[in-house]
Design a protein around this motif. Structure first.
Motif, mmCIF file in Angstrom:
data_model
loop_
_atom_site.group_PDB
_atom_site.id
_atom_site.type_symbol
_atom_site.label_atom_id
_atom_site.label_comp_id
_atom_site.label_asym_id
_atom_site.label_seq_id
_atom_site.Cartn_x
_atom_site.Cartn_y
_atom_site.Cartn_z
ATOM 1 N N ALA A 128 1.954 12.950 4.315
ATOM 2 C CA ALA A 128 0.973 13.406 5.308
ATOM 3 C C ALA A 128 0.692 12.328 6.341
ATOM 4 C CB ALA A 128 -0.324 13.817 4.621
ATOM 5 N N SER A 129 0.902 11.061 5.973
ATOM 6 C CA SER A 129 0.641 10.019 6.957
ATOM 7 C C SER A 129 1.886 9.743 7.784
ATOM 8 C CB SER A 129 0.162 8.748 6.276
ATOM 9 O OG SER A 129 1.222 8.150 5.586
ATOM 10 N N HIS B 92 -4.653 19.584 4.264
ATOM 11 C CA HIS B 92 -3.942 20.374 3.264
ATOM 12 C C HIS B 92 -4.930 20.932 2.254
ATOM 13 C CE1 HIS B 92 -0.736 17.947 4.929
ATOM 14 N NE2 HIS B 92 0.148 18.744 4.372
ATOM 15 N N HIS C 75 -4.322 20.767 -0.943
ATOM 16 C CA HIS C 75 -4.385 19.737 -1.992
ATOM 17 C C HIS C 75 -4.750 18.421 -1.315
ATOM 18 C CE1 HIS C 75 -0.266 19.947 -0.392
ATOM 19 N NE2 HIS C 75 -0.387 18.636 -0.384
ATOM 20 N N PHE C 76 -5.258 17.494 -2.075
ATOM 21 C CA PHE C 76 -5.715 16.255 -1.467
ATOM 22 C C PHE C 76 -4.557 15.326 -1.159
ATOM 23 C CE2 PHE C 76 -9.685 17.471 -3.703
ATOM 24 C CZ PHE C 76 -10.399 17.711 -2.544
ATOM 25 N N THR C 77 -4.624 14.692 -0.011
ATOM 26 C CA THR C 77 -3.608 13.711 0.332
ATOM 27 C C THR C 77 -4.259 12.330 0.400
ATOM 28 O OG1 THR C 77 -3.972 14.005 2.683
ATOM 29 C CG2 THR C 77 -2.307 15.390 1.676
ATOM 30 N N LEU C 78 -5.126 12.080 -0.582
ATOM 31 C CA LEU C 78 -5.770 10.772 -0.662
ATOM 32 C C LEU C 78 -5.226 10.051 -1.891
ATOM 33 C CD1 LEU C 78 -9.404 12.041 -0.080
ATOM 34 C CD2 LEU C 78 -8.063 10.709 1.555
ATOM 35 N N VAL C 79 -5.167 8.735 -1.804
ATOM 36 C CA VAL C 79 -4.756 7.948 -2.972
ATOM 37 C C VAL C 79 -6.033 7.519 -3.689
ATOM 38 C CG1 VAL C 79 -3.519 5.915 -3.753
ATOM 39 C CG2 VAL C 79 -2.740 7.147 -1.722
ATOM 40 N N ASN C 80 -6.210 8.016 -4.918
ATOM 41 C CA ASN C 80 -7.477 7.811 -5.614
ATOM 42 C C ASN C 80 -7.842 6.355 -5.838
ATOM 43 O OD1 ASN C 80 -7.953 10.492 -5.740
ATOM 44 N ND2 ASN C 80 -7.195 10.758 -7.830
ATOM 45 N N GLU C 81 -6.834 5.498 -5.973
ATOM 46 C CA GLU C 81 -7.117 4.085 -6.275
ATOM 47 C C GLU C 81 -7.547 3.311 -5.040
ATOM 48 O OE1 GLU C 81 -4.416 5.703 -7.005
ATOM 49 O OE2 GLU C 81 -4.137 5.640 -9.187
ATOM 50 N N PHE C 82 -7.316 3.845 -3.859
ATOM 51 C CA PHE C 82 -7.595 3.097 -2.642
ATOM 52 C C PHE C 82 -9.013 3.374 -2.146
ATOM 53 C CE2 PHE C 82 -2.910 2.935 -0.918
ATOM 54 C CZ PHE C 82 -2.530 2.283 -2.074
ATOM 55 N N LEU D 39 -3.563 4.313 5.937
ATOM 56 C CA LEU D 39 -2.254 4.301 5.288
ATOM 57 C C LEU D 39 -1.141 4.641 6.280
ATOM 58 C CD1 LEU D 39 -0.860 4.016 2.490
ATOM 59 C CD2 LEU D 39 -0.942 6.488 2.343
ATOM 60 N N SER E 209 2.035 12.996 -1.612
ATOM 61 C CA SER E 209 1.725 13.784 -0.428
ATOM 62 C C SER E 209 0.833 13.001 0.535
ATOM 63 C CB SER E 209 1.099 15.121 -0.798
ATOM 64 O OG SER E 209 -0.067 14.924 -1.526
ATOM 65 N N ALA E 210 0.140 11.952 0.027
ATOM 66 C CA ALA E 210 -0.621 11.095 0.935
ATOM 67 C C ALA E 210 0.343 10.373 1.866
ATOM 68 C CB ALA E 210 -1.440 10.077 0.149
ATOM 69 N N PHE F 161 0.828 -1.208 0.000
ATOM 70 C CA PHE F 161 0.000 0.000 0.000
ATOM 71 C C PHE F 161 0.860 1.255 0.000
ATOM 72 C CE2 PHE F 161 -3.313 -2.927 1.511
ATOM 73 C CZ PHE F 161 -4.315 -2.563 0.648
ATOM 74 N N TRP F 162 1.947 1.224 0.766
ATOM 75 C CA TRP F 162 2.816 2.413 0.812
ATOM 76 C C TRP F 162 3.447 2.646 -0.546
ATOM 77 C CZ3 TRP F 162 5.806 0.518 5.752
ATOM 78 C CH2 TRP F 162 4.874 0.381 6.799
ATOM 79 N N LYS G 56 -10.048 11.459 7.826
ATOM 80 C CA LYS G 56 -8.759 10.783 7.937
ATOM 81 C C LYS G 56 -7.995 11.285 9.154
ATOM 82 C CE LYS G 56 -4.549 10.522 5.206
ATOM 83 N NZ LYS G 56 -3.975 10.806 3.878
ATOM 84 N N ALA H 256 0.859 3.990 -2.851
ATOM 85 C CA ALA H 256 0.507 5.356 -2.466
ATOM 86 C C ALA H 256 1.614 6.315 -2.902
ATOM 87 C CB ALA H 256 0.286 5.443 -0.967
ATOM 88 N N SER I 41 1.068 6.980 -6.500
ATOM 89 C CA SER I 41 -0.168 7.636 -6.905
ATOM 90 C C SER I 41 -0.296 9.044 -6.342
ATOM 91 C CB SER I 41 -1.345 6.778 -6.457
ATOM 92 O OG SER I 41 -2.544 7.472 -6.609
ATOM 93 N N ASN I 42 0.023 9.231 -5.086
ATOM 94 C CA ASN I 42 -0.059 10.570 -4.495
ATOM 95 C C ASN I 42 0.963 10.688 -3.362
ATOM 96 O OD1 ASN I 42 -0.697 13.041 -3.493
ATOM 97 N ND2 ASN I 42 -2.868 12.608 -3.106
#
Ligand SMILES: Nc1ncnc2c1ncn2[C@@H]1O[C@H](COP(=O)(O)OP(=O)(O)OP(=O)(O)O)[C@@H](O)[C@H]1O
Ligand SMILES: [Mg+2]
Lengths: 300, 504
Positions: free
Chosen positions: A185-186, B85, B87-94, B102, A181-182, A171-172, B154, A175, A178-179
């Motif tokens: 941020a975690s 934030h 901007h979004f800090t979400l992973v769109n596929e998840f 996460l 900053s996700a 998952f990491w 989150k 992630a 894909s993003n």
């Protein structure tokens, strides 16, 4: 019949180096950094592995040091890209060229050879035979008695799939691709995650290289990788890192590779079959980019 | 009364820029604290320091009374600080659960994760936020508003007691802003502490217990919301300089510079813009509004040439331009301030100078043969920076290091200075402070008065009513109304926007 079996076996043998490298490439791809240095990693692993397997007389040593050489290249690659923020393509291509140079230098300087290294003392990777397959002659002919890394490469497809989609690390990785900053941020480190992707990728490419010299050919040649690192990159991009698609694409290329060796030269000039893998690569990339475009736009 | 956050003499330097100057900032536990201030005042810097994304050059932080050093976001999360934030800090596929967990996946053995327990917790949080969302689909399929609230979820999932939101409302439509503010009020009832940065005074007044104002890196004051009024706040934000007052006088329009006829725009098989016709005259501001996602963005993209029109015609100055590319349209006299300025309007890894000259570089005064005239470009860039009050230490720094609002000003300045007869401006006040908003508005009116045609796209009712000569409303891809601001009231405009009424 015999011919067909031999053709299928050749396809499987030729699938392995692509499959192994592409699975490694997938680890970096899904974490957001394409591995452009696979060609060089494979070449240096093939050389170092082969040298160790005839100097020490142990295939374990050959495998270990071959993979270690690729990992060193992978770490250098990672330092340039992650720490010094250099362009991933520029560094990857430079490393590929440099590994070609280093390999040529080593066999020239220490073994006085121009392009090929072949030793009687080389202890190659073992051939695995499973007695339970003896019962069915066809299966035995088709699936038994392969060099060590060939069955392993297929097992790694499953392992990679599980890692990507079932474990936190997977998952990491995804992630990070894909993003990013996700991930930050975690509270996780992007650099740390990508660094492990570089290392895993290098281990896989190292095994692919070792397979070429110590398994498939039984010798080292400067031209033995022959663009497989780039085909593997195309495979990775084609499947956007999905191990199942990587497996299917690798099989297609493996079959094309085997076919290119078999088309009689009287029918078609030998250059054309040799082009086959590259032509398929280009076609695959064109198809894929069309697919990718329609995919992203439908997502919006 | 305990303090959730207390900073002592926090200072942050970026090179020579003093982003935060000896700030003593405190937030009471269980309160909502609004932070206001002009662009570049140091608001984002202050909260980044609290979340460990930046380290202060000097100063001390106390969280719930304990002195701490926050080196990175992981440590802030451990101190139960959550940051939403912009901007979004979400992973769109998840899925939602995979996103929330996460980095802290619950694993019953070395490898595999137990998402059933995550899903239970996620469901509780979503129920509390009154967002009954599907748990088994990727988050990419949710709307912007839903994802914004998901970001809050989150942070809560991670055990945040203190929530920091940086301009959370700037991309939301008015209805959605109300919803978000309600959620924040609810969280306050649950005992959470909330810090919210905003440029909108109304929001601060309607929700905050305390309001802090920053100016040029200095904390001017922190006041309870009932001990301060609008004028005082504005004066604290901008200093003693008076704000420009808007004056818009009626005047006759010129000829129709832009004529749109039966325009349709498709996104693959979806028809996003349906049979839209209107014209914009010289000397007119045409305000285009609607709830976000009803085709305004696509209509504008078709006008400037970023998206092909599938049917219909666009005439500019009498000539049909539907088959022209963007550059040809721009050179013939169009300028465009895009909605998503950071993605579409700027190259954040290039310098401010590079960003400012883009699009101007092929004008005759800026090049000689193949070579650019750097002197001219530099003095031109300096003028824009001065006129639009972009706070930047030099022309050579990366555009990405500007504060959010200053980057917006830069792009607005660049497009305005093209001095084209037709100007498309999308959401001009998004993310910029009161003073610059006034300046931008007065510039729009000045250009209108000198005979420009202006298309103003906005979701802000004040902006639409104060600036437009005529208003067009889009609903579900159609232009459902063209009217004048003096002929309707806000309620009626709202009815057009939600599709319960139409006049054309
Ligand atoms: N990474 C950086 N490097 C250099 N300067 C920076 C950096 N980040 C911020 N600054 C500068 O620090 C000052 C404060 O910026 P900050 O982003 O905190 O402003 P802000 O109050 O959030 O403004 P806005 O309302 O425009 O978002 C600005 O002058 C900005 O240019
Ligand atoms: Mg900011």
């Amino acid at each position: 019949m015999e011919n067909t079996i031999e053709f299928l076996r050749a396809s499987i043998r030729l699938t392995t180096p692509l499959l192994m490298a592409a699975l490694g490439g997938a680890f970096m791809q899904v974490s957001g950094v394409p591995n452009v240095g696979m060609e060089g990693m494979m070449l240096i692993a093939a050389l170092v592995g082969y040298i160790f397997c005839f100097t020490t007389g142990s295939w374990v040593m050959g495998l270990f040091f071959g993979v270690a050489a690729a990992v060193i290249v992978g770490i250098i690659y990672a330092i340039f890209v992650l720490r010094l923020k250099a362009d991933i393509f520029a560094v990857g291509i430079t490393l590929n060229i440099m590994m070609g140079g280093i390999a040529a230098y080593i066999i020239r300087r220490y073994y006085d050879q121009i392009s090929i290294l072949l030793s009687q003392d080389a202890k190659l990777l073992p051939i695995l035979s499973f007695s339970f397959l003896d019962k069915s002659p066809i299966l035995n002919l088709l699936l038994n008695n392969y060099s060590l890394l060939i069955p392993i490469s297929f097992l790694l497809v499953a392992a990679t799939y599980i890692v990507f989609y079932k474990t936190p690390f997977g998952f990491w990785l995804r992630a990070a691709g894909s993003n990013p900053s996700a991930v930050s941020a975690s509270g996780k480190s992007i650099t740390g995650i990508r660094l492990s992707a570089f290392v895993i990728s290098a281990v896989f490419c190292g095994m692919a290289g070792v397979h070429l010299s110590m398994g498939y050919l039984g010798m080292f040649a400067l031209s033995l990788v022959a663009g497989r690192g780039f085909i593997a990159l195309a495979i990775v991009l084609f499947g956007s890192g999905n191990p199942i698609i990587v497996l299917i694409a690798s099989l297609i290329f493996g079959i094309a590779d085997a076919a290119s060796l078999r088309i009689p030269t009287e029918v078609i000039p030998p250059q054309f079959p040799l082009m086959l893998p590259y032509i398929i690569t280009i076609l695959a990339i064109i198809l894929m980019s069309r697919y990718a475009r329609s995919f992203t736009s439908s997502e919006q | 009364m305990t303090l959730a956050i207390e900073t002592h003499q926090i200072t942050k330097l970026y090179g020579d820029t003093v982003a935060n100057d000896h700030i003593d900032f405190s937030v009471i536990e269980g309160h909502i604290h609004a932070v206001l201030g002009e662009n570049g005042a140091g608001k984002t810097t202050l909260v980044k320091i609290l979340f460990g994304e930046e380290m202060p050059t000097e100063g001390e932080i106390k969280i719930f009374g304990k002195t701490v050093t926050i080196h990175n976001p992981a440590e802030a999360l451990d101190l139960s600080i959550g940051f939403i934030h912009q901007h979004f800090t979400l992973v769109n596929e998840f899925t939602i659960a995979q996103n929330f967990a996460l980095g802290i996946e619950p694993c019953n053995n070395l490898f595999f994760c137990d998402y059933d327990t995550v899903n239970k917790k996620v469901k509780n949080i979503l129920d509390m936020l009154e967002m009954p969302l599907k748990l088994d689909v990727p988050v990419g399929s949710f709307s912007v508003e839903e994802r914004q609230i998901m970001e809050i979820g989150k942070a809560l999932y991670r055990g945040a007691q203190i929530l920091i939101l940086d301009e959370p409302t700037s991309v939301l439509t008015p209805q959605k802003i109300e919803k978000l503010l309600d959620i924040l009020r609810k969280l306050r009832q649950e005992g959470k502490t909330i810090i919210m940065i905003t440029h909108k005074l109304e929001e601060a007044f309607s929700i905050a217990d305390e309001i802090s104002v920053l100016r040029k890196g200095v904390l001017v004051a922190t006041l309870p919301h009932d001990r301060v009024n609008r004028e005082q706040l504005i004066r604290m934000m901008v200093g003693e300089e008076p704000l420009i007052t808007l004056k818009k006088e009626d005047h006759p329009f010129g000829d129709a510079l832009v004529q749109v006829r039966n325009l349709c725009v498709n996104n693959y098989d979806n028809r996003i813009v349906k049979n839209v016709s209107f014209e914009i005259h010289r000397g007119e501001i045409f305000g285009l509004t609607g709830v976000g996602g009803n085709g305004q963005a696509e209509l504008v993209e078709a006008l400037i040439g970023m998206r092909p029109a599938s049917e219909g015609d666009i005439r500019f100055d009498g000539k049909s331009v539907v088959h022209w590319d963007i550059q040809k349209r721009r050179l013939s006299g169009m300028a465009y301030v895009p909605e998503n300025r950071i993605e579409r309007g700027a190259a954040v890894s290039l310098s401010i100078l590079d960003n400012l000259v883009m699009g101007h570089h092929y004008l005759p005064e800026f090049h000689q043969g193949l070579l650019l005239k750097y002197k001219n470009l530099q003095s031109f860039a300096r003028d824009i920076i001065k006129d639009f009050e972009v706070v930047a230490s030099s022309l050579e720094i990366n555009a990405g290091s500007l504060s959010g609002g200053n980057l917006q000003k830069l792009i607005i300045g660049r497009e305005f200075s093209l001095n084209t007869p037709f100007l498309i401006v999308a959401y001009p006040s998004q993310g910029i402070d009161i003073r610059t908003t006034k300046y931008v508005h007065s510039e729009l009116i000045r250009r209108r008065d000198t005979g420009y045609a202006i298309l103003l796209v906005s979701g802000d009712m004040d902006e639409i009513f104060n600036l437009s000569d005529r208003i067009g409303v889009m609903y579900s891809g159609e232009l459902v109304a063209i009217t004048k601001p003096e002929e309707i009231n806000r309620f009626e405009l709202g009815q057009y926007m939600v599709g319960s009424r139409r006049n054309c």
